[in-house]
Motif scaffolding. Sequence first.
Motif, PDB file in Angstrom:
ATOM      1  N   MET A 194     -38.778   5.110  -5.008  1.00 21.83           N
ATOM      2  CA  MET A 194     -39.735   5.728  -4.088  1.00 21.83           C
ATOM      3  C   MET A 194     -41.134   5.363  -4.575  1.00 21.83           C
ATOM      4  O   MET A 194     -41.484   5.575  -5.719  1.00 21.83           O
ATOM      5  CB  MET A 194     -39.513   7.242  -4.120  1.00 21.83           C
ATOM      6  N   SER A 195     -41.930   4.810  -3.704  1.00 22.77           N
ATOM      7  CA  SER A 195     -43.293   4.433  -4.085  1.00 22.77           C
ATOM      8  C   SER A 195     -44.167   5.672  -4.193  1.00 22.77           C
ATOM      9  O   SER A 195     -43.848   6.723  -3.659  1.00 22.77           O
ATOM     10  CB  SER A 195     -43.880   3.462  -3.054  1.00 22.77           C
ATOM     11  N   SER A 196     -45.287   5.512  -4.901  1.00 30.33           N
ATOM     12  CA  SER A 196     -46.185   6.661  -5.059  1.00 30.33           C
ATOM     13  C   SER A 196     -46.765   7.100  -3.723  1.00 30.33           C
ATOM     14  O   SER A 196     -47.140   8.254  -3.552  1.00 30.33           O
ATOM     15  CB  SER A 196     -47.299   6.345  -6.056  1.00 30.33           C
ATOM     16  N   ALA A 197     -46.813   6.194  -2.731  1.00 31.06           N
ATOM     17  CA  ALA A 197     -47.332   6.565  -1.407  1.00 31.06           C
ATOM     18  C   ALA A 197     -46.374   7.492  -0.677  1.00 31.06           C
ATOM     19  O   ALA A 197     -46.790   8.279   0.160  1.00 31.06           O
ATOM     20  CB  ALA A 197     -47.593   5.315  -0.575  1.00 31.06           C
ATOM     21  N   THR A 198     -45.055   7.376  -0.980  1.00 31.25           N
ATOM     22  CA  THR A 198     -44.087   8.219  -0.287  1.00 31.25           C
ATOM     23  C   THR A 198     -43.553   9.339  -1.176  1.00 31.25           C
ATOM     24  O   THR A 198     -42.842  10.205  -0.699  1.00 31.25           O
ATOM     25  CB  THR A 198     -42.899   7.385   0.223  1.00 31.25           C
ATOM     26  N   ARG A 199     -43.879   9.314  -2.465  1.00 34.46           N
ATOM     27  CA  ARG A 199     -43.444  10.378  -3.380  1.00 34.46           C
ATOM     28  C   ARG A 199     -44.195  11.651  -3.020  1.00 34.46           C
ATOM     29  O   ARG A 199     -45.410  11.635  -2.855  1.00 34.46           O
ATOM     30  CB  ARG A 199     -43.741   9.970  -4.817  1.00 34.46           C
ATOM     31  N   PRO A 200     -43.486  12.754  -2.905  1.00 34.85           N
ATOM     32  CA  PRO A 200     -44.186  13.998  -2.546  1.00 34.85           C
ATOM     33  C   PRO A 200     -45.074  14.483  -3.683  1.00 34.85           C
ATOM     34  O   PRO A 200     -44.687  14.427  -4.854  1.00 34.85           O
ATOM     35  CB  PRO A 200     -43.057  14.978  -2.263  1.00 34.85           C
ATOM     36  N   PHE A 201     -46.236  14.952  -3.319  1.00 36.26           N
ATOM     37  CA  PHE A 201     -47.148  15.597  -4.257  1.00 36.26           C
ATOM     38  C   PHE A 201     -47.016  17.089  -4.015  1.00 36.26           C
ATOM     39  O   PHE A 201     -47.258  17.565  -2.903  1.00 36.26           O
ATOM     40  CB  PHE A 201     -48.585  15.124  -4.007  1.00 36.26           C
ATOM     41  N   ILE A 202     -46.602  17.821  -5.027  1.00 35.58           N
ATOM     42  CA  ILE A 202     -46.366  19.265  -4.902  1.00 35.58           C
ATOM     43  C   ILE A 202     -47.544  19.995  -5.522  1.00 35.58           C
ATOM     44  O   ILE A 202     -47.952  19.689  -6.642  1.00 35.58           O
ATOM     45  CB  ILE A 202     -45.060  19.686  -5.603  1.00 35.58           C
TER      46      ILE A 202
ATOM     47  N   ALA B 135     -45.658  20.458  -0.121  1.00 39.73           N
ATOM     48  CA  ALA B 135     -45.398  19.059  -0.451  1.00 39.73           C
ATOM     49  C   ALA B 135     -46.239  18.200   0.481  1.00 39.73           C
ATOM     50  O   ALA B 135     -46.188  18.371   1.702  1.00 39.73           O
ATOM     51  CB  ALA B 135     -43.923  18.729  -0.266  1.00 39.73           C
ATOM     52  N   GLU B 136     -47.006  17.305  -0.100  1.00 37.06           N
ATOM     53  CA  GLU B 136     -47.795  16.347   0.670  1.00 37.06           C
ATOM     54  C   GLU B 136     -47.201  14.958   0.495  1.00 37.06           C
ATOM     55  O   GLU B 136     -46.805  14.575  -0.607  1.00 37.06           O
ATOM     56  CB  GLU B 136     -49.239  16.297   0.169  1.00 37.06           C
ATOM     57  N   VAL B 137     -47.166  14.225   1.586  1.00 35.18           N
ATOM     58  CA  VAL B 137     -46.812  12.812   1.559  1.00 35.18           C
ATOM     59  C   VAL B 137     -47.905  12.091   2.321  1.00 35.18           C
ATOM     60  O   VAL B 137     -48.184  12.434   3.482  1.00 35.18           O
ATOM     61  CB  VAL B 137     -45.427  12.547   2.191  1.00 35.18           C
ATOM     62  N   ALA B 138     -48.548  11.152   1.669  1.00 29.50           N
ATOM     63  CA  ALA B 138     -49.649  10.398   2.267  1.00 29.50           C
ATOM     64  C   ALA B 138     -50.713  11.334   2.855  1.00 29.50           C
ATOM     65  O   ALA B 138     -51.220  11.103   3.942  1.00 29.50           O
ATOM     66  CB  ALA B 138     -49.116   9.425   3.324  1.00 29.50           C
TER      67      ALA B 138
ATOM     68  N   ARG C 124     -36.873  14.644   5.649  1.00 24.54           N
ATOM     69  CA  ARG C 124     -35.662  15.090   4.952  1.00 24.54           C
ATOM     70  C   ARG C 124     -34.929  13.885   4.381  1.00 24.54           C
ATOM     71  O   ARG C 124     -34.994  12.789   4.925  1.00 24.54           O
ATOM     72  CB  ARG C 124     -34.756  15.849   5.910  1.00 24.54           C
ATOM     73  N   GLY C 125     -34.239  14.127   3.273  1.00 24.82           N
ATOM     74  CA  GLY C 125     -33.465  13.061   2.644  1.00 24.82           C
ATOM     75  C   GLY C 125     -34.313  12.088   1.853  1.00 24.82           C
ATOM     76  O   GLY C 125     -33.835  11.020   1.472  1.00 24.82           O
ATOM     77  N   ARG C 126     -35.554  12.442   1.580  1.00 23.71           N
ATOM     78  CA  ARG C 126     -36.475  11.548   0.861  1.00 23.71           C
ATOM     79  C   ARG C 126     -36.997  12.154  -0.438  1.00 23.71           C
ATOM     80  O   ARG C 126     -37.985  11.686  -0.979  1.00 23.71           O
ATOM     81  CB  ARG C 126     -37.645  11.187   1.762  1.00 23.71           C
ATOM     82  N   GLY C 127     -36.371  13.222  -0.907  1.00 24.98           N
ATOM     83  CA  GLY C 127     -36.762  13.820  -2.172  1.00 24.98           C
ATOM     84  C   GLY C 127     -37.790  14.932  -2.076  1.00 24.98           C
ATOM     85  O   GLY C 127     -38.151  15.528  -3.088  1.00 24.98           O
ATOM     86  N   VAL C 128     -38.260  15.228  -0.867  1.00 24.99           N
ATOM     87  CA  VAL C 128     -39.265  16.279  -0.695  1.00 24.99           C
ATOM     88  C   VAL C 128     -38.665  17.636  -1.035  1.00 24.99           C
ATOM     89  O   VAL C 128     -39.241  18.414  -1.801  1.00 24.99           O
ATOM     90  CB  VAL C 128     -39.855  16.263   0.733  1.00 24.99           C
ATOM     91  N   GLY C 129     -37.516  17.943  -0.474  1.00 23.95           N
ATOM     92  CA  GLY C 129     -36.868  19.216  -0.732  1.00 23.95           C
ATOM     93  C   GLY C 129     -36.515  19.386  -2.202  1.00 23.95           C
ATOM     94  O   GLY C 129     -36.699  20.461  -2.777  1.00 23.95           O
ATOM     95  N   ALA C 130     -36.014  18.323  -2.822  1.00 23.69           N
ATOM     96  CA  ALA C 130     -35.672  18.386  -4.248  1.00 23.69           C
ATOM     97  C   ALA C 130     -36.907  18.699  -5.080  1.00 23.69           C
ATOM     98  O   ALA C 130     -36.850  19.521  -6.010  1.00 23.69           O
ATOM     99  CB  ALA C 130     -35.045  17.065  -4.691  1.00 23.69           C
TER     100      ALA C 130
END
Length: 160
Positions: A1-9, A63-66, A104-110
Amino acid sequence: MSSATRPFIRPAEPEDVPALVRLRLANAERHVQLAPDLFRLPDADAVRRHFEVTLPHSLISVAEVAGEVVGMVEVVLLTDPPDHQILVPRRAADVHTVVLDGHRGRGVGAALVAAAERMAVAHGVTIIYANIFATNDDAVAFYSAHGFGPRGILLSKPCG
């Protein structure tokens, strides 16, 4: 997962109220589809007022993404059982996680659940509950994949 799509919590802030309302309403719509006899779509203004009032004392992270808020988790601290009850006192909390459909399914929930666990531990919590109606197979699978398991049985009966 790139840093652009990694969730920032991060902790939710007052400027996040519109996003929190959007997440709560999206979650409600999904639940109404699952069980329209159990769930409803709350009034958006009531949800906004709720977050405006409770956010300063709530344990809510987003959770923020981009740069977009795409998810939230809320840890609701529960009161200890009173001294007259037989349950062993344990600091407990409920956890509520919401992630927008496209994320969903991209690590945000985790990432949100991991943040919830850290918040809970920081507040002395030793057990977290994810209250899920059995009809929500996706939520059961999600929380199960993150270490949650059955604990007792909650039975109910309509009155009247």
